[in-house]
Write a protein that holds these residues in place. Sequence first.
Motif, short mmCIF file in Angstrom:
data_model
loop_
_atom_site.label_atom_id
_atom_site.label_comp_id
_atom_site.label_asym_id
_atom_site.label_seq_id
_atom_site.Cartn_x
_atom_site.Cartn_y
_atom_site.Cartn_z
N UNK A 187 -4.42 3.20 5.43
CA UNK A 187 -3.44 3.73 4.49
C UNK A 187 -3.94 4.99 3.79
N UNK A 230 -0.55 7.41 4.70
CA UNK A 230 0.21 6.50 3.83
C UNK A 230 1.55 6.06 4.45
N UNK A 255 2.64 1.38 7.51
CA UNK A 255 2.78 0.19 6.66
C UNK A 255 2.01 -0.96 7.26
N UNK A 261 -1.85 -2.72 1.64
CA UNK A 261 -0.94 -3.51 2.47
C UNK A 261 0.38 -3.74 1.75
N UNK A 262 1.45 -3.90 2.52
CA UNK A 262 2.79 -4.05 1.93
C UNK A 262 3.20 -5.49 1.75
N UNK A 263 2.30 -6.39 2.04
CA UNK A 263 2.65 -7.79 1.88
C UNK A 263 1.90 -8.62 2.90
N UNK A 303 10.78 -0.14 3.81
CA UNK A 303 10.13 0.26 2.57
C UNK A 303 9.98 -0.88 1.58
N UNK A 304 10.43 -2.07 1.95
CA UNK A 304 10.31 -3.19 1.04
C UNK A 304 8.91 -3.78 1.12
N UNK A 305 8.57 -4.57 0.12
CA UNK A 305 7.29 -5.26 0.14
C UNK A 305 7.56 -6.75 0.16
N UNK A 333 6.47 -10.30 -1.14
CA UNK A 333 5.71 -10.80 -2.27
C UNK A 333 6.03 -12.25 -2.52
N UNK A 345 12.14 -7.63 -7.00
CA UNK A 345 12.81 -7.62 -5.71
C UNK A 345 11.85 -7.00 -4.69
N UNK A 346 12.05 -7.31 -3.41
CA UNK A 346 11.17 -6.70 -2.41
C UNK A 346 11.19 -5.17 -2.49
N UNK A 347 12.36 -4.60 -2.76
CA UNK A 347 12.44 -3.15 -2.84
C UNK A 347 11.64 -2.62 -4.02
N UNK A 348 11.76 -3.31 -5.16
CA UNK A 348 11.01 -2.85 -6.34
C UNK A 348 9.52 -3.03 -6.14
N UNK A 349 9.12 -4.15 -5.51
CA UNK A 349 7.70 -4.34 -5.22
C UNK A 349 7.19 -3.20 -4.34
N UNK A 350 8.03 -2.75 -3.40
CA UNK A 350 7.66 -1.62 -2.55
C UNK A 350 7.46 -0.35 -3.38
N UNK A 381 4.25 -0.61 -5.28
CA UNK A 381 3.09 -0.38 -4.41
C UNK A 381 2.90 1.10 -4.14
N UNK A 432 -0.48 2.98 -5.11
CA UNK A 432 -1.25 3.74 -4.13
C UNK A 432 -1.41 5.18 -4.61
N UNK A 488 -4.93 6.96 -5.64
CA UNK A 488 -5.38 8.16 -4.94
C UNK A 488 -5.61 9.29 -5.94
#
Lengths: 218, 143
Positions: A72, A76, A79, A100-102, A123-125, A127, B123-128, B131, B135, B139
């Motif tokens: 990453x 970046x 994923x 990592x994304x999940x 683009x989702x993670x 969790x 939500x998964x989108x917000x967690x993304x 992240x 990151x 950096x």
Amino acid sequence: MSPIRVLIADDHRLFRQGLRQICEALGRFEVVGEAENGQEAVEMARRLKPDIVLMDVQMPVLDGVEATRLITADNPAVRVLVLTMYRQDRYVFEAIKAGARGYLLKDIDEQEFVDAVRAVHRGEALMDPGLATRLLDEFRRLSQDAVDAEELTPGEMEVLRLVAQGLDNKTIAAQLSLAERTVTNRLSEIYQKLHVASRTQAALVALRRGWVTLESDP
Amino acid sequence: MDDPIRVAIVDDDGAFRQAVRHWFDGASDIVIVGTAQSGRETLPWLHEVHPDVVLLDVATATSQVHEISVLARVIVLHLPGQESRVLEALRAGALGHLDKQNTRPSQAIAAVRAVSRGEAVLSPAMAGWIMDEVTRSRRGNAP
């Protein structure tokens, strides 16, 4: 739409083969490569530029966490999804911090797996509540660091902008109608606040944070 | 039985406040202790009704989100497209978020239960998004 390009990194051949089949048959993903350890994964990711890396945690030569960090940092846009046997894997959060994304449990249902890869590609993670809580803590901690570092006074900011333009203290002092001594003092304050040790590093921080641009003034 | 989870709703839209109230109709472990518009009186009012969880409009000022999150656990309510504001609220102390348009009662109930236990609700989108931010800032801070 072009298929999602996947790299598989796992030291168990049978597991890789199983994953490849699910990816290709059910997901219509393109499996661009299989890596047997973290080092190979890093090299292949660099060369093949996959959209997604499916990353085992414990692998010989280089583990999945370190490989995730390198991949990453390198790119970046890649994923990384961690595959693990255990929900409570203490390495999972390390992998998240590494970029990592999940994570996915290795006993996940095939269709859930395919959906998860697609979600991460969007683009989702992925969790769970425990992980989300730790992620949020980490986010706040890093934000706090950034805020702490940003408390430059307007006077210091003025000096920093000129430093970033490559001017020396004497010229800066002349431009701002200040004593050279004042410029030196402000500069040492800047170093301290930005946690840097040289004017070059200070200028880089200013650039990275968008406080200055490389375009010269008209 | 455990005490019910006390929930307060703060949003300027009266009709929406009623809608939110109904999210919890089916949850016997959740009690709505009050609803209010946001404003200067919000904080004293919250002191009075002492909720465990506050459902708070994301338009609320960041400083107020912070003050409220000291009193209670905060879930911000937002519309699609307000992610950067949600991010600010989470940074300021909110523990979760719910989309005003796309939340089912069962999700809202689960979210309130989770944050009342101290767990984050992303939500998964917000967690993304977070992240990406993590990151980026890591950096940015690298030597």
